[in-house]
Design a protein around this motif. Structure first.
Motif, PDB file in Angstrom:
ATOM      1  N   GLU A 102      11.087  -3.194  -8.972  1.00  0.00           N
ATOM      2  CA  GLU A 102      10.673  -1.789  -8.902  1.00  0.00           C
ATOM      3  C   GLU A 102      11.137  -1.095  -7.623  1.00  0.00           C
ATOM      4  OE1 GLU A 102       6.384  -1.832  -9.010  1.00  0.00           O
ATOM      5  OE2 GLU A 102       6.229  -3.045  -7.200  1.00  0.00           O
ATOM      6  N   ARG A 103      11.862  -1.817  -6.755  1.00  0.00           N
ATOM      7  CA  ARG A 103      12.247  -1.244  -5.462  1.00  0.00           C
ATOM      8  C   ARG A 103      13.603  -0.565  -5.494  1.00  0.00           C
ATOM      9  NH1 ARG A 103       8.459   0.407  -3.794  1.00  0.00           N
ATOM     10  NH2 ARG A 103       8.878   0.289  -1.588  1.00  0.00           N
ATOM     11  N   CYS A 148       2.796  -7.637  -9.767  1.00  0.00           N
ATOM     12  CA  CYS A 148       2.328  -7.315  -8.425  1.00  0.00           C
ATOM     13  C   CYS A 148       3.444  -6.592  -7.667  1.00  0.00           C
ATOM     14  CB  CYS A 148       1.875  -8.577  -7.688  1.00  0.00           C
ATOM     15  SG  CYS A 148       3.210  -9.703  -7.229  1.00  0.00           S
ATOM     16  N   SER A 149       3.094  -6.047  -6.528  1.00  0.00           N
ATOM     17  CA  SER A 149       4.081  -5.294  -5.765  1.00  0.00           C
ATOM     18  C   SER A 149       4.402  -5.996  -4.455  1.00  0.00           C
ATOM     19  CB  SER A 149       3.580  -3.863  -5.524  1.00  0.00           C
ATOM     20  OG  SER A 149       3.549  -3.148  -6.733  1.00  0.00           O
ATOM     21  N   TRP A 154       8.640  -9.410  -7.364  1.00  0.00           N
ATOM     22  CA  TRP A 154       9.973  -8.784  -7.458  1.00  0.00           C
ATOM     23  C   TRP A 154      11.040  -9.827  -7.740  1.00  0.00           C
ATOM     24  CZ3 TRP A 154       8.685  -5.876  -2.316  1.00  0.00           C
ATOM     25  CH2 TRP A 154       7.756  -4.844  -2.601  1.00  0.00           C
TER      26      TRP A 154
END
Lengths: 170, 448
Positions: A102-103, A148-149, A154
């Motif tokens: 998501e980055r 999760c972030s 990731w």
């Protein structure tokens, strides 16, 4: 039973260890098993020609570094096993799904997912899997498997997943 | 500002042209120190105190319209961050006759700099007549006055037009309230989002869903000239660019391509679209003529070239590329060819969008694990960051180039995106109301 089976299982185990050493453990407890959810049961209960065997024992996915589409040694091992299985056991078409974490921005991540899927595709081609069997698609950051972030998730989401026709998609 | 009526669809009911109201007879004037004006180019703006007494009802049937129009006009002005309506309880004066000059001392006493008087009337033929006057309280003169005749169903649009006229008269800038936003509505778990195209007025009203959610959809963008959007759908299994007519609901694939296509945008004249086509791991930018469907290749590198956006004169395209090793912004001629890098700060730059005014570009910047919305001049100078969070992405310009909308995503399993707007000055950050998580906003041009 094929005599290459033990070898495949050993390779799969090595890949599992390799994945762990690349810190792809599910630290947050929110993701999935990087090998696609092998779980218990043991290889003995799975028919080698089955898609389940491909997904679980061969390993249906490879992982990438941040903003990278380079295949590391673990990815090359997994793709080598994939190519062998695809050549030995199946005539089915495959779709390689490229994903990003998501980055990144949406458009760029679509392109990056395509680049990752293409890297996996090119390796399978080099191992003799016919081009006409392979389609690639990018999901960018749209379909994370780990939610999760932080890096523990990731790293699981930066992936290329080989989906054999007739099996479930990732 | 008046567009051909043939473009206006059934649900976008036509509005009559605004007619200027004649000023009321001249009043005794005090010395005036120039026109009443908000200077919005300055960094921090002190909101202008404005009195918005309730609209008068020209007849008993229009009382409800009068009340609602007053509310919508006030909400628009408040949201702009440039106006501070004086609470109605504090008003000393009362407006009882739309055609009589207001009693200025009453409004001056509560420090209102501007006063808006208005009236709504349902006429014999069933049409709604909306009139308003904007007054400079201290100079005691009418600054603007308009009347609109419309289908009563369009009372909201008329309200936005009134707010635009007030904004425009007091700032010297074009308004932006009579506009819409298309975006992606998001429901369901983070790993398996259901995404639907949705459209709403810029204030969140009149929300409609344009797609069912059966197919993954991304990045809708408005046509500058028609009631049409262009977007990405996975309907064929891989991302492809589609056109969607908002009025008819008709959907059409842009074409059949030898790879996935994404990042579409219209040219300013609406006749072309630029897209990215991904083939063999490389992503390049192409332009397609919508009439002939002929494709022209604009970039040719093994890199990722994407997120193209035309300059308002149609002559140039700003885009992002990692040809130099990481995402940066470049400008090239609309016909392709050599590109000049314009972003040189720390971090990565993506999703450039050319301002409708032509002088600046908005972008997403990724630096040290944070995502920012920023702007820079087209030569890369004067970079300013307007917003920053875990994930701020995808700016879109209001039609007047003074306000940006983008989405901000919160982290974690239960995180998700919401729409926000922020002024070009970096002031006035506000969430835009949506029923669920929302991403990929695109602001429409001013409505016809």
């Amino acid at each position: 039973m094929k005599n290459i089976r033990n070898g495949i299982i050993a390779l799969a185990a090595a890949a599992l260890l390799g994945a762990c050493s690349n810190s792809l453990e599910d630290e947050a407890g929110l993701g999935v098993d990087p090998t696609g959810g092998a779980g218990a049961g043991g290889a003995g209960s799975i028919e080698e020609s089955s898609i389940e065997y491909f997904n679980v024992q061969v390993g249906d996915r490879v992982f990438f570094g941040t903003d990278s589409s380079e295949l590391d040694s673990a990815a090359i091992q997994t793709l080598t096993r994939q190519a062998r299985w695809l050549n030995d056991y199946s005539t089915a078409d495959i779709v390689i799904e490229g994903h990003a974490d998501e980055r990144g921005t949406r458009d760029y991540n679509l392109a990056l997912g395509a680049r990752r899927a293409t890297a996996a595709r090119n390796f399978l081609l080099s191992q003799g899997v016919p081009a006409e069997r392979i389609r690639v698609v990018s999901y960018g950051k749209e379909r994370p498997v780990a939610l999760c972030s932080d890096e523990s998730c990731w790293g699981q989401n930066r992936r290329a997943v080989t989906v054999v026709a007739g099996g479930p998609t990732s | 500002m008046i567009h051909p009526l043939s473009r206006i669809g059934r649900w976008l009911a036509p509005l009559c042209a605004a007619l200027a109201l004649a000023p009321l007879p001249a009043l005794a004037q005090e010395a005036s120190s120039g026109p009443l004006r908000i200077e919005i180019t300055k960094g921090v703006v002190e909101p202008m105190p404005i009195a918005l007494p309730p609209y008068l009802a020209g007849d008993p049937r229009s009382a409800d319209y009068a009340a609602r129009i007053t509310e919508v006009v006030e909400a628009d002005l408040v949201r702009s961050g440039l106006f501070r309506p004086i609470p109605k309880e504090a008003h000393l004066g009362r407006v009882t006759d739309f055609n009589a000059p207001p009693n200025f001392p009453d409004w001056r006493a509560i420090n209102a700099q501007a006063l808006v008087t208005g009236q709504a009337t349902v006429e014999a033929d069933g049409r709604l007549l909306v009139q308003f006057r904007l007054w400079d309280v201290f100079a005691q003169e009418q600054i603007a006055g308009f009347k609109y005749r419309t289908d009563p169903e369009s009372w909201r649009r008329v309200s936005h037009k009134v707010a635009d006229a007030i904004y425009s008269s007091l700032t010297g800038e074009d308004g932006y309230f009579d506009s819409r936003v298309v975006f992606v509505d998001e429901t369901g778990a983070k790993g398996d989002r259901r995404k639907r195209l949705a459209i709403m007025d810029q204030d969140g009203a009149n929300l409609r869903y344009l797609t069912s959610g059966a197919d993954l959809v991304l990045t809708p963008r408005f046509s500058p000239t028609d009631q049409e959007i262009i977007y990405i759908s996975y309907a064929q299994g891989e991302p492809q660019v589609y056109l969607f007519n908002i009025e008819t609901g008709q959907r059409e694939a842009l074409g059949q391509f030898p790879g996935m296509t994404f990042a579409p945008r219209f040219s300013p004249d609406g006749r072309q679209v630029v897209i990215s086509l991904s083939q063999g791991g490389a992503t390049d930018i192409y332009a397609m003529d919508l009439a002939t469907r002929r494709m022209r290749r604009l970039t040719n590198t093994p890199a990722i070239d994407t997120s193209p956006s035309f300059s308002p004169d149609g002559r140039q395209i700003v885009f992002e590329s990692d040809r130099g090793g990481a995402q940066q912004l470049y400008i090239m001629d609309a016909g392709g060819g050599a590109a000049k890098r314009i972003s040189f700060g720390d971090g990565r730059y993506g999703t450039p969008v050319w301002s409708p005014r032509g002088d600046i570009v908005a972008f997403t910047k990724m630096m040290r694990g944070r995502f920012q919305i920023g702007v820079m001049r087209i030569d890369g100078s004067n970079e300013r960051i307007l917003a920053e969070s875990f994930l701020d992405e995808g700016p879109t310009w209001a039609p007047n180039g003074r306000v940006l909308m983008f989405f901000r995503e919160t982290p974690g399993v239960n995180g998700g995106p919401r729409l926000y707007s922020v002024d070009l000055t970096g002031q006035n950050l506000r969430p835009a109301p949506t029923p669920s998580f929302a991403s990929d906003p695109a602001w429409s041009p001013l409505l016809p």
